[in-house]
Design an enzyme around this catalytic site. Structure first.
Site, PDB file in Angstrom:
ATOM      1  N   ARG A   1       2.213   6.860 -25.256  1.00 54.65           N
ATOM      2  CA  ARG A   1       3.533   6.664 -26.162  1.00 54.65           C
ATOM      3  C   ARG A   1       4.719   7.477 -25.924  1.00 54.65           C
ATOM      4  NH1 ARG A   1      -0.398   7.215 -31.043  1.00 54.65           N
ATOM      5  NH2 ARG A   1      -1.242   8.240 -29.482  1.00 54.65           N
TER       6      ARG A   1
ATOM      7  N   THR B   1      -0.885   1.323  -4.456  1.00 50.54           N
ATOM      8  CA  THR B   1       0.316   0.782  -3.453  1.00 50.54           C
ATOM      9  C   THR B   1       1.409   1.970  -3.590  1.00 50.54           C
ATOM     10  OG1 THR B   1       1.398  -0.048  -5.439  1.00 50.54           O
ATOM     11  CG2 THR B   1      -0.313  -1.596  -4.209  1.00 50.54           C
TER      12      THR B   1
ATOM     13  N   LYS C   1       1.788 -18.978  -3.672  1.00 49.11           N
ATOM     14  CA  LYS C   1       2.197 -20.183  -3.164  1.00 49.11           C
ATOM     15  C   LYS C   1       1.817 -21.293  -4.117  1.00 49.11           C
ATOM     16  CE  LYS C   1       0.144 -24.003  -0.628  1.00 49.11           C
ATOM     17  NZ  LYS C   1      -0.464 -24.848   0.473  1.00 49.11           N
TER      18      LYS C   1
ATOM     19  N   ALA D   1       2.530  -5.848  -6.713  1.00 50.44           N
ATOM     20  CA  ALA D   1       2.222  -7.252  -6.410  1.00 50.44           C
ATOM     21  C   ALA D   1       3.005  -7.689  -4.963  1.00 50.44           C
ATOM     22  CB  ALA D   1       2.663  -8.339  -7.366  1.00 50.44           C
TER      23      ALA D   1
ATOM     24  N   GLN E   1      -2.001  -9.364  -9.220  1.00 51.46           N
ATOM     25  CA  GLN E   1      -3.356  -8.871  -8.691  1.00 51.46           C
ATOM     26  C   GLN E   1      -4.545  -9.901  -9.203  1.00 51.46           C
ATOM     27  OE1 GLN E   1      -1.254  -6.426 -10.795  1.00 51.46           O
ATOM     28  NE2 GLN E   1      -0.277  -6.042  -8.843  1.00 51.46           N
TER      29      GLN E   1
ATOM     30  N   ARG F   1      -6.095  -5.826   5.186  1.00 50.28           N
ATOM     31  CA  ARG F   1      -6.823  -6.118   4.085  1.00 50.28           C
ATOM     32  C   ARG F   1      -8.510  -6.319   4.824  1.00 50.28           C
ATOM     33  NH1 ARG F   1      -3.154 -11.195   2.274  1.00 50.28           N
ATOM     34  NH2 ARG F   1      -1.748  -9.867   1.175  1.00 50.28           N
TER      35      ARG F   1
ATOM     36  N   VAL G   1      -4.444 -25.523   2.301  1.00 48.85           N
ATOM     37  CA  VAL G   1      -4.873 -25.465   3.777  1.00 48.85           C
ATOM     38  C   VAL G   1      -3.820 -24.970   4.727  1.00 48.85           C
ATOM     39  CG1 VAL G   1      -6.727 -27.204   3.542  1.00 48.85           C
ATOM     40  CG2 VAL G   1      -4.381 -28.063   3.995  1.00 48.85           C
TER      41      VAL G   1
ATOM     42  N   THR H   1       1.031  -7.732   1.621  1.00 47.56           N
ATOM     43  CA  THR H   1       2.481  -8.186   1.546  1.00 47.56           C
ATOM     44  C   THR H   1       3.442  -7.022   1.227  1.00 47.56           C
ATOM     45  OG1 THR H   1       1.649 -10.350   0.638  1.00 47.56           O
ATOM     46  CG2 THR H   1       3.857 -10.045   0.478  1.00 47.56           C
TER      47      THR H   1
ATOM     48  N   LYS I   1      -1.713 -16.504  -4.852  1.00 48.32           N
ATOM     49  CA  LYS I   1      -1.054 -16.825  -6.308  1.00 48.32           C
ATOM     50  C   LYS I   1       0.160 -17.281  -5.863  1.00 48.32           C
ATOM     51  CE  LYS I   1      -1.832 -12.837  -7.787  1.00 48.32           C
ATOM     52  NZ  LYS I   1      -2.925 -12.425  -6.580  1.00 48.32           N
TER      53      LYS I   1
ATOM     54  N   THR J   1      -6.319  -1.696 -10.858  1.00 50.99           N
ATOM     55  CA  THR J   1      -4.976  -1.468 -10.923  1.00 50.99           C
ATOM     56  C   THR J   1      -4.818  -1.124 -12.700  1.00 50.99           C
ATOM     57  OG1 THR J   1      -2.613  -2.178 -10.807  1.00 50.99           O
ATOM     58  CG2 THR J   1      -3.990  -3.894 -11.732  1.00 50.99           C
TER      59      THR J   1
HETATM   60  P1  GDP Z   1      -0.789 -13.446  -3.769  1.00 48.39           P
HETATM   61  O1  GDP Z   1      -0.494 -12.050  -3.728  1.00 48.39           O
HETATM   62  O2  GDP Z   1      -2.011 -13.877  -4.541  1.00 48.39           O
HETATM   63  O3  GDP Z   1       0.426 -14.412  -4.020  1.00 48.39           O
HETATM   64  O4  GDP Z   1      -1.067 -13.799  -2.050  1.00 48.39           O
HETATM   65  P2  GDP Z   1      -0.256 -12.922  -1.046  1.00 48.39           P
HETATM   66  O5  GDP Z   1       0.981 -13.793  -0.788  1.00 48.39           O
HETATM   67  O6  GDP Z   1      -0.137 -11.724  -1.109  1.00 48.39           O
HETATM   68  O7  GDP Z   1      -1.323 -13.232   0.335  1.00 48.39           O
HETATM   69  C1  GDP Z   1      -1.591 -14.718   0.542  1.00 48.39           C
HETATM   70  C2  GDP Z   1      -1.074 -15.021   2.057  1.00 48.39           C
HETATM   71  O8  GDP Z   1      -1.889 -16.033   2.413  1.00 48.39           O
HETATM   72  C3  GDP Z   1       0.398 -15.178   2.264  1.00 48.39           C
HETATM   73  O9  GDP Z   1       0.678 -14.963   3.305  1.00 48.39           O
HETATM   74  C4  GDP Z   1       0.389 -16.708   2.180  1.00 48.39           C
HETATM   75  O10 GDP Z   1       1.748 -17.218   2.638  1.00 48.39           O
HETATM   76  C5  GDP Z   1      -0.779 -17.097   2.862  1.00 48.39           C
HETATM   77  N1  GDP Z   1      -1.266 -18.473   2.289  1.00 48.39           N
HETATM   78  C6  GDP Z   1      -1.493 -19.393   1.009  1.00 48.39           C
HETATM   79  N2  GDP Z   1      -2.140 -19.915   1.244  1.00 48.39           N
HETATM   80  C7  GDP Z   1      -2.634 -20.592   2.382  1.00 48.39           C
HETATM   81  C8  GDP Z   1      -3.538 -21.497   2.938  1.00 48.39           C
HETATM   82  O11 GDP Z   1      -4.112 -22.176   2.121  1.00 48.39           O
HETATM   83  N3  GDP Z   1      -3.904 -21.084   4.302  1.00 48.39           N
HETATM   84  C9  GDP Z   1      -3.348 -20.048   4.803  1.00 48.39           C
HETATM   85  N4  GDP Z   1      -3.638 -19.949   6.244  1.00 48.39           N
HETATM   86  N5  GDP Z   1      -2.260 -19.202   4.283  1.00 48.39           N
HETATM   87  C10 GDP Z   1      -2.069 -18.935   2.929  1.00 48.39           C
HETATM   88  P1  IMO Z   2      -1.035  -9.149  -5.654  1.00 42.02           P
HETATM   89  O1  IMO Z   2      -0.492  -9.558  -6.987  1.00 42.02           O
HETATM   90  C1  IMO Z   2      -3.994  -6.753  -3.684  1.00 42.02           C
HETATM   91  C2  IMO Z   2      -4.631  -2.730  -5.453  1.00 42.02           C
HETATM   92  C3  IMO Z   2      -4.140  -1.552  -4.502  1.00 42.02           C
HETATM   93  C4  IMO Z   2      -5.457  -0.379  -5.175  1.00 42.02           C
HETATM   94  C5  IMO Z   2      -5.193  -0.844  -6.665  1.00 42.02           C
HETATM   95  C6  IMO Z   2      -4.486  -0.049  -7.580  1.00 42.02           C
HETATM   96  O2  IMO Z   2      -0.248  -9.334  -4.448  1.00 42.02           O
HETATM   97  O3  IMO Z   2      -2.323  -9.896  -5.620  1.00 42.02           O
HETATM   98  P2  IMO Z   2      -2.005   0.233  -7.921  1.00 42.02           P
HETATM   99  O4  IMO Z   2      -0.819   0.446  -7.161  1.00 42.02           O
HETATM  100  O5  IMO Z   2      -1.724  -1.117  -8.622  1.00 42.02           O
HETATM  101  O6  IMO Z   2      -2.243   1.252  -8.892  1.00 42.02           O
HETATM  102  O7  IMO Z   2      -3.145   0.055  -7.110  1.00 42.02           O
HETATM  103  O8  IMO Z   2      -4.766  -2.279  -6.855  1.00 42.02           O
HETATM  104  N1  IMO Z   2      -3.564  -3.723  -5.653  1.00 42.02           N
HETATM  105  C7  IMO Z   2      -3.531  -4.758  -5.014  1.00 42.02           C
HETATM  106  N2  IMO Z   2      -4.306  -5.489  -4.139  1.00 42.02           N
HETATM  107  N3  IMO Z   2      -3.029  -7.445  -4.460  1.00 42.02           N
HETATM  108  C8  IMO Z   2      -2.213  -6.915  -5.022  1.00 42.02           C
HETATM  109  O9  IMO Z   2      -1.106  -7.538  -5.932  1.00 42.02           O
HETATM  110  C9  IMO Z   2      -2.390  -5.490  -5.351  1.00 42.02           C
HETATM  111  N4  IMO Z   2      -1.773  -4.843  -6.427  1.00 42.02           N
HETATM  112  C10 IMO Z   2      -2.544  -3.686  -6.409  1.00 42.02           C
HETATM  113  O10 IMO Z   2      -4.290  -1.614  -3.165  1.00 42.02           O
HETATM  114  O11 IMO Z   2      -6.556  -0.758  -4.501  1.00 42.02           O
HETATM  115 MG    MG Z   3      -0.340 -10.338  -2.747  1.00 42.88          MG
END
Ligand code: GDP
Ligand code: IMO
Ligand code: MG
Length: 422
Positions: free
Chosen positions: A144, A130, A18, A39, A218, A299, A409, A293, A16, A233
């Site tokens: 509340r 997390t 990117k 996140a 998420q 994962r 990609v 991250t 998301k 979450t």
């Molecule tokens: P988000 O939480 O949805 O924003 O995703 P994250 O940033 O946690 O995880 C996605 C990971 O994949 C990051 O390390 C990005 O830099 C990487 N990424 C995003 N798009 C691509 C892609 O098309 N190809 C590859 N190989 N990596 C990507």
């Molecule tokens: P982004 O935005 C992946 C997961 C946690 C756990 C569950 C509950 O980067 O996609 P929390 O701390 O929210 O109460 O944890 O949700 N979780 C995520 N998994 N990406 C995330 O965010 C997450 N945020 C929470 O690992 O299983």
């Molecule tokens: Mg993420």
């Protein structure tokens, strides 16, 4: 002008960050509407990698204004730290660039303690949170008892709310209330220039026909209502949450963009029918660099599940899909897609079952697609993709019945294929 919502369609980490960064190039406002620093959104620009947790992923553009909406839960110390880290990387956050909702709820030290205590209590049934205090803060909001950003601006109000809280809970009792009041009041003073009525600001921008992007955190399967409860979450990550979490009407939204990884990952506990606890899973972890991250946890990886994507399309009202990390499948001879499940009692089903007891015993039924076995990470035009990659993309679109508007990609901006708008 367009008001678009960007949502994760799986269990988070779909890329998301990117895609938000890519789309923010043509946007005036980027708004986070739920979640908190659970996140972790990665944006890669040139040789720099930015890991954003609370600050929207549009922040890297000088002319984009970023908003932390009322639906977000904010750890003020963490937010100030994230601002300081960005400053060190040359991104100065002024009150023109970042606006914080006065009614967003605040994560306090006892929420962090409760988060870990509740996980310990769950023994064998851990969620794998997390540990950022997200669940307990939303619990306080709903019951509340919450403390909001605007409460930090008055020591009197803050004291009243903290002192009047029910301190029966031993974890909270052990914390020094006066210290918390002083510390959080100081955070309020530092954040004061950024705090506004963000709903008013966003709606004014809508009236001025600006392009606005609402960035979900998420993903659909982690949504408190529509995800794999209780392994979710504590907020509405789906598109409906964008309206409540930003303070805009549903009639203002034009497009709902679903972000889908070309395979599937999950961090934390909970069932995962297409999980590959084998060489394939290991390959996806390594090639996709699948480490959290926010927490650094490895994962869990598996094959794409189109029952899940159809579900996400329905719950969110997806108008398009951005397919990410297609390059991670480059070396595979055969790629599998799950489009049906077989239940424990032998039924073949096409829709995601809502009962987790059923979901966890489902066996995926796979279709096999030949891989393309070549490096696609430098391709920028759809026409240049190998035929088998095109077939995979088109097949997903057909099974989910949503058009694919972008293919990613690689993690860099230029590693992006924009599909022609039809
Ligand atoms: P988000 O939480 O949805 O924003 O995703 P994250 O940033 O946690 O995880 C996605 C990971 O994949 C990051 O390390 C990005 O830099 C990487 N990424 C995003 N798009 C691509 C892609 O098309 N190809 C590859 N190989 N990596 C990507
Ligand atoms: P982004 O935005 C992946 C997961 C946690 C756990 C569950 C509950 O980067 O996609 P929390 O701390 O929210 O109460 O944890 O949700 N979780 C995520 N998994 N990406 C995330 O965010 C997450 N945020 C929470 O690992 O299983
Ligand atoms: Mg993420």
């Amino acid at each position: 002008m367009s008001v678009d919502v960007l949502v994760g369609t799986q269990w988070g980490d779909e890329g998301k960050g990117k895609i938000t960064d890519i789309l923010a190039a043509n946007t005036s406002l980027v708004v986070r509407y739920q979640g908190g620093n659970n996140a972790g959104h990665t944006v890669v620009v040139g040789n720099d990698t930015f890991k954003l947790h609370l600050i929207p992923s549009g922040i890297l553009y000088p002319n984009v204004c970023c908003i932390i909406g009322n639906g977000v839960v904010i750890n003020p110390a963490f937010l100030l730290e994230e601002m300081a880290i960005l400053k060190k990387k040359g991104i100065t956050i002024t009150p023109q660039k970042l606006k914080i909702s006065s009614t967003a709820h605040v994560i306090l030290p006892f929420h962090l303690n409760l988060d870990s205590a509740e996980e310990t209590d769950r023994k064998q049934k851990k969620i794998g949170t997390t540990g950022k205090g997200i669940g307990p803060t939303y619990t306080d909001k709903i019951s509340r008892n919450g403390i909001r950003i605007l409460d930090l601006l008055s020591k009197k109000t803050l004291r009243k709310k903290i002192v009047n809280r029910n301190w029966d809970n031993l974890i909270s009792k052990s914390l020094d209330q006066e210290k918390i009041i002083e510390e959080y009041y100081q955070y309020g003073q530092r954040l004061k220039p950024f705090i506004i009525d963000t709903s008013l600001y966003i709606n004014t921008a809508i009236d001025q026909n600006q392009n606005i992007l609402l960035e979900g955190a998420q993903g659909t399967m982690l949504d408190i209502d529509h995800g794999t409860y209780p392994f979710v979450t504590s907020s509405n990550c789906t598109s409906g949450g964008a309206c409540t979490g930003a303070g805009i009407g549903p009639n203002k939204i034009n497009n709902v963009i679903g972000i889908a990884k070309a395979y599937l990952t999950r961090v934390g506990e909970g069932p995962f029918p297409t999980e590959q606890n084998n060489k394939i899973g290991q390959h996806l972890i390594e090639k996709g660099a699948e480490y959290g991250t926010t927490t650094g946890r490895q994962r869990r990886c598996g094959w794409l599940d189109t029952l899940m994507l159809r579900y996400a399309a329905r719950i969110n009202g997806l108008t398009e899909i951005c397919l990410t990390k297609l390059d991670v499948l480059d070396q595979l001879q055969t790629i599998k897609i799950c489009n049906q499940y077989q239940t424990a009692d032998g039924r073949i089903i096409n829709e995601l079952p809502l009962d987790l007891e059923v979901f966890k015993t489902c066996t995926p039924i796979y279709e096999e697609i030949p891989g393309w076995e070549q490096n696609i990470s430098q391709i920028t035009q759809y026409a240049d993709l190998p035929n088998n990659a095109k077939k995979y993309v088109q097949y997903i679109s057909k099974l989910v019945d949503v058009k694919i508007s972008l293919i990613s990609v690689g993690s860099k901006r230029k590693q992006t294929i924009h599909l022609l708008k039809t």
